[in-house]
Design an enzyme around this catalytic site. Structure first.
Site, mmCIF file in Angstrom:
data_model
loop_
_atom_site.group_PDB
_atom_site.id
_atom_site.type_symbol
_atom_site.label_atom_id
_atom_site.label_comp_id
_atom_site.label_asym_id
_atom_site.label_seq_id
_atom_site.Cartn_x
_atom_site.Cartn_y
_atom_site.Cartn_z
ATOM 1 N N ARG A 117 0.856 -1.186 0.000
ATOM 2 C CA ARG A 117 0.000 0.000 0.000
ATOM 3 C C ARG A 117 0.891 1.235 0.000
ATOM 4 O O ARG A 117 2.110 1.134 0.194
ATOM 5 C CB ARG A 117 -0.935 0.010 1.201
ATOM 6 C CG ARG A 117 -0.231 -0.400 2.485
ATOM 7 C CD ARG A 117 -0.905 0.050 3.711
ATOM 8 N NE ARG A 117 -0.718 1.477 3.921
ATOM 9 C CZ ARG A 117 0.412 2.040 4.324
ATOM 10 N NH1 ARG A 117 1.497 1.329 4.547
ATOM 11 N NH2 ARG A 117 0.485 3.344 4.515
ATOM 12 N N GLY A 118 0.307 2.399 -0.225
ATOM 13 C CA GLY A 118 1.076 3.638 -0.321
ATOM 14 C C GLY A 118 1.398 3.892 -1.788
ATOM 15 O O GLY A 118 1.910 3.018 -2.477
ATOM 16 N N ARG A 159 -6.071 -0.809 -8.425
ATOM 17 C CA ARG A 159 -6.454 0.272 -7.494
ATOM 18 C C ARG A 159 -6.752 1.487 -8.363
ATOM 19 O O ARG A 159 -5.878 2.326 -8.586
ATOM 20 C CB ARG A 159 -5.308 0.606 -6.527
ATOM 21 C CG ARG A 159 -4.944 -0.469 -5.521
ATOM 22 C CD ARG A 159 -5.917 -0.593 -4.362
ATOM 23 N NE ARG A 159 -6.064 0.607 -3.568
ATOM 24 C CZ ARG A 159 -5.287 0.935 -2.521
ATOM 25 N NH1 ARG A 159 -4.313 0.158 -2.161
ATOM 26 N NH2 ARG A 159 -5.510 2.045 -1.849
ATOM 27 N N GLN A 215 -3.019 2.928 11.067
ATOM 28 C CA GLN A 215 -1.725 2.819 10.383
ATOM 29 C C GLN A 215 -0.578 3.303 11.255
ATOM 30 O O GLN A 215 0.556 2.844 11.099
ATOM 31 C CB GLN A 215 -1.731 3.633 9.083
ATOM 32 C CG GLN A 215 -2.678 3.134 8.013
ATOM 33 C CD GLN A 215 -4.008 3.880 8.054
ATOM 34 O OE1 GLN A 215 -4.446 4.327 9.114
ATOM 35 N NE2 GLN A 215 -4.649 3.989 6.914
ATOM 36 N N ASP A 238 -1.264 13.349 0.835
ATOM 37 C CA ASP A 238 -1.768 12.606 -0.323
ATOM 38 C C ASP A 238 -1.815 13.487 -1.560
ATOM 39 O O ASP A 238 -1.701 13.019 -2.689
ATOM 40 C CB ASP A 238 -3.169 12.067 -0.028
ATOM 41 C CG ASP A 238 -3.122 10.941 0.983
ATOM 42 O OD1 ASP A 238 -3.403 11.201 2.167
ATOM 43 O OD2 ASP A 238 -2.761 9.820 0.589
ATOM 44 N N ASN A 276 -4.410 15.147 3.616
ATOM 45 C CA ASN A 276 -3.701 14.032 4.247
ATOM 46 C C ASN A 276 -4.709 13.254 5.091
ATOM 47 O O ASN A 276 -5.881 13.633 5.197
ATOM 48 C CB ASN A 276 -2.523 14.551 5.099
ATOM 49 C CG ASN A 276 -1.586 13.440 5.526
ATOM 50 O OD1 ASN A 276 -1.236 12.576 4.732
ATOM 51 N ND2 ASN A 276 -1.200 13.424 6.793
ATOM 52 N N LYS A 277 -4.255 12.182 5.690
ATOM 53 C CA LYS A 277 -5.126 11.292 6.471
ATOM 54 C C LYS A 277 -6.036 12.066 7.421
ATOM 55 O O LYS A 277 -5.623 13.033 8.061
ATOM 56 C CB LYS A 277 -4.253 10.335 7.277
ATOM 57 C CG LYS A 277 -4.996 9.282 8.059
ATOM 58 C CD LYS A 277 -5.722 8.311 7.172
ATOM 59 C CE LYS A 277 -4.784 7.666 6.206
ATOM 60 N NZ LYS A 277 -5.453 7.012 5.065
#
Lengths: 368, 368
Positions: free
Chosen positions: A54-55, A94, A207, A248, A258-259
């Site tokens: 992921r990422g 994805r 995370q 992001d 971002n998150k």
């Protein structure tokens, strides 16, 4: 077969076998350290789709090797159609990952240019390695540019550790090595600057608690996991010297997506006069967007991430429901931190103020 | 035996049996609705110590009935020593709960005054009922004073629901009926004002996701559970009209100690021009304290609350570890919201600005 992983990389080539890529299986971290082996296109697709990896940077690199493996495992007239199918299959794993499309596109272009040559497979391996090394180098440079910010605070702390708060995972598990937000942290740690990292748990997917804590623990960076609720209190009490997060997507005026929860830490940092840094490769800038709050769509994710907690029950990974059965849930994936709350952006091209003039100038800088 | 609980109370007397107090067993909520029966002093002590009941007001009321039951179950010369032991035993169940000592003290005083009389047990039941009713009435009045704040926003929303964010559980599960932060919410709902409540999960103990959501769901108040990280995003997007929380302790200048994470919501509310209300009985003011950040000690709780998530595995309540085995954890119980971020305090004596002059005047107001 060498399946010993190098402790600070999420993906590596098996020694002595050019047809074997190995990755850490991130689905089972930190409860199990399991190596996942990729020697076919199908395994590369599976790894991306099922979130073994992921990422954005790591997904792109995995996809590049997937293109290479597709070529390696085919030949003659089949290879042409295989490569077309490989790009389509990888891009479908994805569908929102822009980085993924960019990297499969680069590999497809190399194939087209060299398909007449006998060593086209070697060319593809070289390109995949180049993509991987570019990601690693970008992260390393973010570390180099971020290091003085930590060192400067360290010089005022007379041997006391620099207290750094981070949110989510912007480490090498999301990249290949170094990570983004973590790159200055790892570099400072290697340089012997005393540091301590407050790791936000980062509900709902945890995370921070699962991945960032695991990363930091592997190389012995002192850290403490805290609930997402705790950061403001720590800042008020003078227990945080700086905040570093990833991004992001960042707009041309410096608004940072971002998150979810990043904004709460940024506004609290501002309230307490604590610098708030965002570490990002310059590929994360989206110059088409100006006002982040108005222009960046925020993904709503599955309710089950909030309704259930996943963890280790002593024997295996399992989930427990943590809310009433009938209560509705909302699960927004990220939030927007306005540029006014960001002290500085840390990129592989240097530090950059979160404002349009500086960002555009940075993007137009040639790489050294 | 009547063990059907009244849907909006955490403690009630069994119909027709003056020796039986019933409470909701909060250890298993929201996964099971289990009634816990208290007919002896020992059961009252157990219920408080093992957190069958929680929340300062509810603990105080449970202890008062514990004193009554001690008297009911003893007589003659034994009763004198029993009552002394009962007060000591109850006070030892949760040693930091000031409210607990105050209520056992009131019951002990009634016993001393009336121990020569034949109907001393009735006097003790009357006093326990009075304590319970005072708590309920204080909450109801908080609701009455808070209601116009909701109504006023509602009048501007043209039939759209008033969006209220709350943190942790300051509902009737912590009190007896109504709750504090929830009292204006329940009253508005009864009055037919359209409302919707964003329920912060409230890691690490998840009192929002487990208890507040359960409460609201029982009486049909529209609500949505969100990770603690999400509130800032909702505020930025105009999806929150007001915040209401409870308070564990409030200083004479209006600094509010409440569950960890409250400050993050207050600073984000301020950043977005959203009113931030704190609902509290006036007994929560601590006039001896001025600056909350300097003077209120913040409890550090057990790391296991952060390391493990408790939930329903399909068959029973169980816990899973959600962090790496070796990672350290910090678990601060609450934080301090500075008075400058609080729009208004809502008490049973009326609304009050979070400033010394107003708070002292309020405290000196006679109850109506």
């Amino acid at each position: 077969m060498d399946n010993k992983f190098p402790s600070n990389a999420s993906l590596w080539l098996s020694n002595g076998d050019q047809g074997l890529v190995q990755v850490l299986d991130q689905r089972v971290l930190p409860f199990e350290t399991r190596i996942f082996e990729i020697s076919t296109l199908e395994q590369a697709c599976y790894a991306i789709r099922e979130m073994v990896v992921r990422g954005a940077p790591l997904i792109g690199v995995t996809a590049a090797y997937g293109m290479y493996l597709a070529a390696l495992n085919s030949d003659g007239p089949d290879r042409e159609i295989t490569m077309l199918q490989a790009e389509i299959a990888l891009n479908a794993t994805r569908p929102t990952a822009v980085n993924l499309f960019r990297m499969t596109g680069r590999m497809a272009a190399v194939y087209k240019q060299n398909k007449g040559k006998e060593d086209v497979v070697s060319d593809l391996l070289l390109e995949a390695n180049r993509i991987r090394n570019e990601e690693i180098e970008a992260c390393r440079l973010i570390g180099e540019y971020g290091l003085p910010l930590i060192r400067e605070i360290g010089s005022r702390k007379k041997g006391q550790p620099v207290q750094i708060l981070t949110h989510c995972n912007a480490g090498w598990l999301a990249c290949v090595e170094w990570g983004t937000a973590t790159a200055p942290i790892y570099l400072a740690h290697r340089m012997g600057i005393p540091i301590h990292v407050w790791v936000d748990e980062t509900r709902p997917r945890n995370q921070g608690a699962r991945l960032t804590a695991y990363e930091l623990g592997l190389v012995g960076v002192p850290h403490t996991i805290i609930p997402d609720n705790a950061g403001g209190h720590l800042m008020q009490k003078g227990m945080v010297d700086m905040v570093i997060t990833g991004s992001d997507r960042t707009t041309r005026n410096g608004d940072v997506a971002n998150k979810i929860g990043t904004y709460l830490k940024a506004v609290a940092a501002s309230d307490n006069g604590i610098p708030f840094y965002v570490a990002l490769p310059s590929s994360t800038f989206d110059l088409d967007l100006v006002n982040g709050l108005d222009s960046i769509p925020v993904e709503e994710r599955d309710a089950s991430e909030v309704s259930f907690a996943e963890g280790w029950n002593g024997e295996s990974i399992s989930s427990v429901r943590i809310i009433p059965e009938k209560s509705p849930v909302a699960n927004y994936g990220f939030d927007i931190t306005p540029a006014r709350l960001v002290t500085m952006l840390i990129t592989e091209k240097g530090l950059c103020k979160p404002e349009e003039v500086s960002i555009v100038a940075l993007i137009n800088t040639k790489n050294e």
